[in-house]
Design a protein around this motif. Sequence first.
Motif, PDB file in Angstrom:
ATOM      1  N   CYS A   1      -9.440   2.116  -0.900  1.00 10.35           N
ATOM      2  CA  CYS A   1      -8.024   2.351  -1.245  1.00 10.35           C
ATOM      3  C   CYS A   1      -7.708   1.581  -2.520  1.00 10.35           C
ATOM      4  O   CYS A   1      -7.854   0.356  -2.564  1.00 10.35           O
TER       5      CYS A   1
ATOM      6  N   CYS B   1      -1.158   7.736  -5.921  1.00 10.43           N
ATOM      7  CA  CYS B   1      -2.585   7.429  -5.740  1.00 10.43           C
ATOM      8  C   CYS B   1      -3.463   8.486  -6.425  1.00 10.43           C
ATOM      9  O   CYS B   1      -3.223   9.690  -6.293  1.00 10.43           O
TER      10      CYS B   1
ATOM     11  N   VAL C   1       0.827  -1.220   0.000  1.00 10.15           N
ATOM     12  CA  VAL C   1       0.000   0.000   0.000  1.00 10.15           C
ATOM     13  C   VAL C   1       0.857   1.263   0.000  1.00 10.15           C
ATOM     14  O   VAL C   1       0.708   2.126  -0.887  1.00 10.15           O
TER      15      VAL C   1
ATOM     16  N   PRO D   1      -6.094  10.216  -2.961  1.00  6.26           N
ATOM     17  CA  PRO D   1      -5.490  10.027  -1.636  1.00  6.26           C
ATOM     18  C   PRO D   1      -6.519  10.121  -0.496  1.00  6.26           C
ATOM     19  O   PRO D   1      -7.341  11.043  -0.473  1.00  6.26           O
ATOM     20  N   CYS D   2      -6.456   9.151   0.405  1.00  8.32           N
ATOM     21  CA  CYS D   2      -7.417   9.097   1.520  1.00  8.32           C
ATOM     22  C   CYS D   2      -7.306  10.331   2.416  1.00  8.32           C
ATOM     23  O   CYS D   2      -8.296  10.726   3.040  1.00  8.32           O
TER      24      CYS D   2
ATOM     25  N   HIS E   1       2.432   2.765  -3.002  1.00  8.54           N
ATOM     26  CA  HIS E   1       1.503   3.284  -4.019  1.00  8.54           C
ATOM     27  C   HIS E   1       1.004   4.700  -3.691  1.00  8.54           C
ATOM     28  O   HIS E   1       0.497   5.402  -4.576  1.00  8.54           O
ATOM     29  N   CYS E   2       1.132   5.105  -2.424  1.00 12.99           N
ATOM     30  CA  CYS E   2       0.524   6.384  -1.984  1.00 12.99           C
ATOM     31  C   CYS E   2       0.990   7.578  -2.821  1.00 12.99           C
ATOM     32  O   CYS E   2       0.203   8.485  -3.100  1.00 12.99           O
TER      33      CYS E   2
HETATM   34  S1  SF4 Z   1      -6.080   5.611  -0.596  1.00 13.61           S
HETATM   35 FE1  SF4 Z   1      -4.588   6.356   0.905  1.00 13.61          FE
HETATM   36  S2  SF4 Z   1      -3.514   4.513   1.639  1.00 13.61           S
HETATM   37 FE2  SF4 Z   1      -4.545   3.987  -0.266  1.00 13.61          FE
HETATM   38  S3  SF4 Z   1      -2.984   4.295  -1.842  1.00 13.61           S
HETATM   39 FE3  SF4 Z   1      -4.224   6.149  -1.722  1.00 13.61          FE
HETATM   40  S4  SF4 Z   1      -3.097   7.483  -0.348  1.00 13.61           S
HETATM   41 FE4  SF4 Z   1      -2.309   5.401  -0.043  1.00 13.61          FE
END
Ligand code: SF4
Length: 176
Positions: free
Chosen positions: A132, A33, A26, A36-37, A29-30
Amino acid sequence: MSRRESRRLLAEGLTVAAANYQVAVVIPHCAECAKPCCRLDPLVLELDWKQLKALWQIKESRTAFDRRISSGKGPEEIRARDGLYYVHRKVCPAYDEAHRSCRVYDRELKPSGCTDFPVYQDRGSVVADLRCEAVDLKVLTTWIARSAGREFRIVQSANEEFPFLVSLSVRRMATK
Ligand code: SF4
Ligand code: SF4
């Protein structure tokens, strides 16, 4: 070994496996992304007062802040309920957009929900949050199965209310 002890050991192993999956799959990959969360859409961030005060740099007392929130004059992204605060639809102030990283990553201030997202151990199962994009259920299932051992199988089920939350439960294989 008692059943209780073996359940405890299994839960510990799953906690480690979930954390290792985050580190190996995980987190790398951030940086790339698409959603992004930490922008908190659609995710909701749960905070206690200490975390909220530090992250939002609130100078007033908690009583004054709560009064402001309940009168509708507080930051619109924050809701208060049962002694906690919930933030939604605004980028977390600890998020560094340029570097796609969390400024409180290794600090006590980082909410546990952030550490757990998107894969965590809960009561002997591993829960994956499919919001995610880095989570690959097939890869995760193999990962957990490898950690649990050959005498276990993995049973997958989605949460009825929140289908993006998928549980991978570890079940002992039936013996002949
Ligand atoms: S949703 Fe959040 S944890 Fe998942 S890849 Fe994207 S930034 Fe990372
Ligand atoms: S505290 Fe860090 S990990 Fe949690 S939402 Fe904010 S930036 Fe993201």
